[in-house]
Design a protein around this motif. Structure first.
Motif, PDB file in Angstrom:
ATOM      1  N   GLU A 182       8.496  25.646  22.001  1.00  0.00           N
ATOM      2  CA  GLU A 182       8.246  26.683  21.283  1.00  0.00           C
ATOM      3  C   GLU A 182       8.018  28.070  21.392  1.00  0.00           C
ATOM      4  OE1 GLU A 182       4.464  28.030  19.945  1.00  0.00           O
ATOM      5  OE2 GLU A 182       5.231  26.097  20.341  1.00  0.00           O
ATOM      6  N   VAL A 183       9.319  28.853  22.862  1.00  0.00           N
ATOM      7  CA  VAL A 183       9.430  30.243  22.917  1.00  0.00           C
ATOM      8  C   VAL A 183      10.605  30.416  21.681  1.00  0.00           C
ATOM      9  CG1 VAL A 183      10.879  31.716  24.799  1.00  0.00           C
ATOM     10  CG2 VAL A 183       9.566  29.987  25.288  1.00  0.00           C
ATOM     11  N   ILE A 184      11.210  29.552  21.231  1.00  0.00           N
ATOM     12  CA  ILE A 184      12.427  29.997  20.445  1.00  0.00           C
ATOM     13  C   ILE A 184      11.861  29.961  18.956  1.00  0.00           C
ATOM     14  CG2 ILE A 184      14.171  28.873  19.369  1.00  0.00           C
ATOM     15  CD1 ILE A 184      15.140  27.362  21.824  1.00  0.00           C
TER      16      ILE A 184
ATOM     17  N   LEU B 241       7.593  31.387  30.036  1.00  0.00           N
ATOM     18  CA  LEU B 241       9.535  31.412  29.040  1.00  0.00           C
ATOM     19  C   LEU B 241       9.428  32.191  28.525  1.00  0.00           C
ATOM     20  CD1 LEU B 241      10.110  27.591  29.748  1.00  0.00           C
ATOM     21  CD2 LEU B 241      10.486  29.293  30.934  1.00  0.00           C
ATOM     22  N   GLU B 242       8.721  32.536  27.701  1.00  0.00           N
ATOM     23  CA  GLU B 242       8.457  33.707  26.795  1.00  0.00           C
ATOM     24  C   GLU B 242       8.936  35.053  27.530  1.00  0.00           C
ATOM     25  OE1 GLU B 242       6.860  34.859  22.521  1.00  0.00           O
ATOM     26  OE2 GLU B 242       5.726  34.123  23.830  1.00  0.00           O
TER      27      GLU B 242
ATOM     28  N   LEU C  12      12.203  21.759  28.693  1.00  0.00           N
ATOM     29  CA  LEU C  12      12.710  21.865  27.061  1.00  0.00           C
ATOM     30  C   LEU C  12      11.809  21.873  25.652  1.00  0.00           C
ATOM     31  CD1 LEU C  12      15.195  21.111  25.090  1.00  0.00           C
ATOM     32  CD2 LEU C  12      15.077  18.635  25.309  1.00  0.00           C
ATOM     33  N   LEU C  13      10.689  21.411  26.206  1.00  0.00           N
ATOM     34  CA  LEU C  13       9.179  21.531  24.943  1.00  0.00           C
ATOM     35  C   LEU C  13       8.696  23.110  24.872  1.00  0.00           C
ATOM     36  CD1 LEU C  13       7.540  17.583  25.626  1.00  0.00           C
ATOM     37  CD2 LEU C  13       8.868  18.565  24.076  1.00  0.00           C
ATOM     38  N   ALA C  14       8.714  23.183  26.399  1.00  0.00           N
ATOM     39  CA  ALA C  14       8.295  24.880  26.156  1.00  0.00           C
ATOM     40  C   ALA C  14       9.113  25.849  25.532  1.00  0.00           C
ATOM     41  CB  ALA C  14       7.914  24.484  27.214  1.00  0.00           C
ATOM     42  N   LEU C  15      10.671  25.698  25.619  1.00  0.00           N
ATOM     43  CA  LEU C  15      11.558  26.190  25.200  1.00  0.00           C
ATOM     44  C   LEU C  15      12.070  26.185  23.682  1.00  0.00           C
ATOM     45  CD1 LEU C  15      14.638  25.538  28.101  1.00  0.00           C
ATOM     46  CD2 LEU C  15      13.421  27.750  27.540  1.00  0.00           C
TER      47      LEU C  15
ATOM     48  N   MET D 168       9.351  24.765  36.247  1.00  0.00           N
ATOM     49  CA  MET D 168       9.183  24.752  34.771  1.00  0.00           C
ATOM     50  C   MET D 168       8.563  25.655  34.137  1.00  0.00           C
ATOM     51  SD  MET D 168       7.079  23.274  31.466  1.00  0.00           S
ATOM     52  CE  MET D 168       5.318  23.049  32.711  1.00  0.00           C
ATOM     53  N   GLY D 169       7.455  26.380  33.957  1.00  0.00           N
ATOM     54  CA  GLY D 169       6.445  27.039  33.491  1.00  0.00           C
ATOM     55  C   GLY D 169       6.146  26.606  32.037  1.00  0.00           C
ATOM     56  N   ASN D 170       5.283  27.387  31.357  1.00  0.00           N
ATOM     57  CA  ASN D 170       4.454  26.971  30.021  1.00  0.00           C
ATOM     58  C   ASN D 170       4.994  28.050  29.069  1.00  0.00           C
ATOM     59  OD1 ASN D 170       3.303  29.495  29.605  1.00  0.00           O
ATOM     60  ND2 ASN D 170       1.799  29.161  31.616  1.00  0.00           N
TER      61      ASN D 170
END
Length: 145
Positions: free
Chosen positions: A63-65, A7-8, A58-61, A1-3
């Motif tokens: 935040e990245v966006i 992911l950033e 999906l939650l982490a993405l 998954m990754g934080n």
């Protein structure tokens, strides 16, 4: 998954948005774990619900966006200032006041300086000074625009 931090580094804004859209669409089309009170069917009976790892991704993405879009916004604020836009014009383009737009930009400049001092990519003292000079102050009274 990754934080979000992991992911950033792995995703550009476009690739993060594409992966987010894929997962979000699947989530929207999948049948619910439990039917709601009306017993409404899912849109796509063959769609599979997200796994725990995918839901967390999906939650982490998201935040990245948000982070990448925010950074891009401040770069565009700099471009607008460089092109002669007033803080009133920038605030209007962002749907806020000139003061709020200017303050958000000042916080972003501070963050760039902090990254440099923490050993990450960021701005040195001369770059921060130049950024603050370009930003200027939110004008009390602006010329007719």
């Amino acid at each position: 998954m990754g934080n979000p931090d992991d992911l950033e580094r792995r995703f550009t804004l476009l690739t993060a948005a594409a992966r987010y859209d894929t997962l979000r669409t699947r989530e929207a089309l999948a049948p619910p774990e439990e039917e709601d009170e009306a017993g409404s069917p899912s849109i796509d009976q063959d769609a599979k619900p997200l796994t725990r790892e995918e839901a967390l991704e999906l939650l982490a993405l998201g935040e990245v966006i948000a982070r990448k879009a925010s950074y891009g916004r401040q770069l565009t604020v700099r471009s607008a200032r460089r092109a002669g836009a007033s803080w009133s014009q920038i605030g209007a383009a962002l749907g806020t006041t000139k003061q709020a737009a200017w303050e958000a930009h000042q916080r972003w400049i501070d963050e760039q300086a902090r990254h440099q001092s923490e050993g990450h990519w960021g701005w040195d003292g001369d770059e921060v000074t130049a950024a603050r000079a370009l930003a200027g102050e939110p004008e009390e009274r602006e010329a007719v625009e």
